[in-house]
Design a protein around this motif. Structure first.
Motif, PDB file in Angstrom:
ATOM      1  N   SER A  24       1.019  -1.662   0.131  1.00 47.39           N
ATOM      2  CA  SER A  24      -0.178  -0.178  -0.453  1.00 47.39           C
ATOM      3  C   SER A  24       0.711   1.626  -0.034  1.00 47.39           C
ATOM      4  O   SER A  24       0.610   2.047  -0.886  1.00 47.39           O
ATOM      5  CB  SER A  24      -1.002  -0.053   1.122  1.00 47.39           C
ATOM      6  N   HIS A  30      -2.782   3.455  -5.973  1.00 48.47           N
ATOM      7  CA  HIS A  30      -3.662   2.600  -4.650  1.00 48.47           C
ATOM      8  C   HIS A  30      -3.428   3.840  -4.025  1.00 48.47           C
ATOM      9  O   HIS A  30      -4.988   3.999  -3.152  1.00 48.47           O
ATOM     10  CB  HIS A  30      -2.582   1.663  -4.003  1.00 48.47           C
ATOM     11  N   ALA A  33      -6.391   5.981  -4.987  1.00 44.30           N
ATOM     12  CA  ALA A  33      -7.653   5.279  -5.379  1.00 44.30           C
ATOM     13  C   ALA A  33      -8.407   5.053  -4.118  1.00 44.30           C
ATOM     14  O   ALA A  33      -9.619   5.048  -4.333  1.00 44.30           O
ATOM     15  CB  ALA A  33      -7.637   5.195  -6.590  1.00 44.30           C
ATOM     16  N   ARG A  34      -7.998   4.751  -3.254  1.00 43.10           N
ATOM     17  CA  ARG A  34      -8.084   3.226  -2.166  1.00 43.10           C
ATOM     18  C   ARG A  34      -8.282   4.163  -0.816  1.00 43.10           C
ATOM     19  O   ARG A  34      -9.689   3.757   0.256  1.00 43.10           O
ATOM     20  CB  ARG A  34      -8.048   2.224  -2.038  1.00 43.10           C
ATOM     21  N   TRP A  35      -7.373   4.906  -0.810  1.00 45.42           N
ATOM     22  CA  TRP A  35      -6.825   5.231   1.045  1.00 45.42           C
ATOM     23  C   TRP A  35      -8.216   6.341   1.439  1.00 45.42           C
ATOM     24  O   TRP A  35      -8.218   7.539   0.521  1.00 45.42           O
ATOM     25  CB  TRP A  35      -6.096   6.287   1.441  1.00 45.42           C
ATOM     26  N   GLN A  37     -11.236   5.237   1.064  1.00 47.72           N
ATOM     27  CA  GLN A  37     -12.765   5.449   0.489  1.00 47.72           C
ATOM     28  C   GLN A  37     -13.490   4.297   1.266  1.00 47.72           C
ATOM     29  O   GLN A  37     -13.199   3.167   1.372  1.00 47.72           O
ATOM     30  CB  GLN A  37     -12.178   4.767  -0.968  1.00 47.72           C
ATOM     31  N   GLU A  39     -16.691   1.623   0.956  1.00 46.18           N
ATOM     32  CA  GLU A  39     -18.232   1.311  -0.416  1.00 46.18           C
ATOM     33  C   GLU A  39     -18.732   0.857  -0.046  1.00 46.18           C
ATOM     34  O   GLU A  39     -18.343  -0.124   0.946  1.00 46.18           O
ATOM     35  CB  GLU A  39     -17.474   0.738  -1.454  1.00 46.18           C
ATOM     36  N   TYR A  44     -13.265  -3.970   2.594  1.00 49.57           N
ATOM     37  CA  TYR A  44     -12.320  -3.087   2.372  1.00 49.57           C
ATOM     38  C   TYR A  44     -11.791  -1.827   2.495  1.00 49.57           C
ATOM     39  O   TYR A  44     -12.609  -1.384   2.107  1.00 49.57           O
ATOM     40  CB  TYR A  44     -11.355  -3.662   0.968  1.00 49.57           C
ATOM     41  N   TYR A  45     -10.893  -1.640   3.759  1.00 45.95           N
ATOM     42  CA  TYR A  45     -10.655  -0.533   3.333  1.00 45.95           C
ATOM     43  C   TYR A  45      -9.176  -0.184   3.722  1.00 45.95           C
ATOM     44  O   TYR A  45      -8.403  -0.623   4.524  1.00 45.95           O
ATOM     45  CB  TYR A  45     -11.341   0.332   5.157  1.00 45.95           C
ATOM     46  N   ASP A  46      -8.426   0.767   3.795  1.00 47.27           N
ATOM     47  CA  ASP A  46      -7.053   0.915   3.618  1.00 47.27           C
ATOM     48  C   ASP A  46      -6.767   2.701   3.718  1.00 47.27           C
ATOM     49  O   ASP A  46      -7.487   3.148   3.118  1.00 47.27           O
ATOM     50  CB  ASP A  46      -6.175   0.427   2.618  1.00 47.27           C
ATOM     51  N   ASP A  47      -5.826   3.102   4.766  1.00 46.87           N
ATOM     52  CA  ASP A  47      -5.489   3.923   4.695  1.00 46.87           C
ATOM     53  C   ASP A  47      -3.863   4.172   5.294  1.00 46.87           C
ATOM     54  O   ASP A  47      -3.607   3.436   6.130  1.00 46.87           O
ATOM     55  CB  ASP A  47      -6.296   5.327   5.786  1.00 46.87           C
TER      56      ASP A  47
END
Length: 132
Positions: A24, A30, A33-35, A37, A39, A44-47
Motif C-alpha cells: 500500500s 492505490h 484511489a483507495r485510501w 474510500q 464503499e 475493504y478499507y485502507d489508509d
C-alpha cells in the motif's frame, strides 16, 4: 534454500499483513484511489493510519526491524526496513495526525514510496524463493 527460509518466520499471517501494508505504501495510484474510500458492501478499507499501525504497533517491524527477526522478517530484509523507517519515521514525527493528503503531498513522500517498493521487492523475492 530461500523458500525454506521464508517458511521459517514464526508468524506468517503477520508477515502477510506487513506485505499488504508495504504494498500500500509503495503504490501512489492505490493511495489516490483507495485510501480513505468507504464503499457500501465492500469489506475493504485502507489508509495511512492502518498501514502505520500494522508496521509499528500490530507487527512491530518498525522502528527497529531487527527485533522482528525471525518472527515476521528475515535478516536480509532488515536494511530495507531501516530505509523505510528512515523515510517514514521523520514524517510521522513532523506531521503527526495530519490527514493522508498532507503526507502524500509532502515532498518527502516519494522517498517513502521508494523505500516501501524496495522493501516489498526484498520480501517478495525471499517468499518466492528466487535467488538473491
Amino acid at each position: 534454500m530461500e523458500r525454506a527460509m521464508s517458511q521459517s518466520v514464526k508468524f506468517p499471517d503477520m508477515r502477510l499483513e506487513v506485505i499488504a501494508a508495504v504494498r500500500s505504501l509503495s503504490d501512489p495510484q492505490h493511495q489516490q484511489a483507495r485510501w480513505g474510500q468507504v464503499e457500501e458492501g465492500v469489506n475493504y478499507y485502507d489508509d495511512l493510519t492502518l498501514d502505520v499501525h500494522t508496521l509499528y504497533d500490530d507487527c512491530m517491524v518498525l522502528p527497529l526491524p531487527q527485533t522482528a527477526v525471525p518472527d515476521v522478517l528475515h535478516e536480509e530484509e532488515v536494511p530495507a526496513f531501516l530505509d523505510l523507517e528512515g523515510a517514514l519515521g521523520p514524517m510521522l514525527q513532523d506531521l503527526g495526525d495530519e490527514p493522508d493528503e498532507v503526507f502524500t503531498g509532502d515532498p518527502r513522500w516519494g522517498a517513502v514510496v521508494d523505500a516501501a517498493r524496495a522493501a516489498l521487492v526484498v520480501m517478495e523475492r525471499l517468499d518466492d524463493g528466487s535467488p538473491s
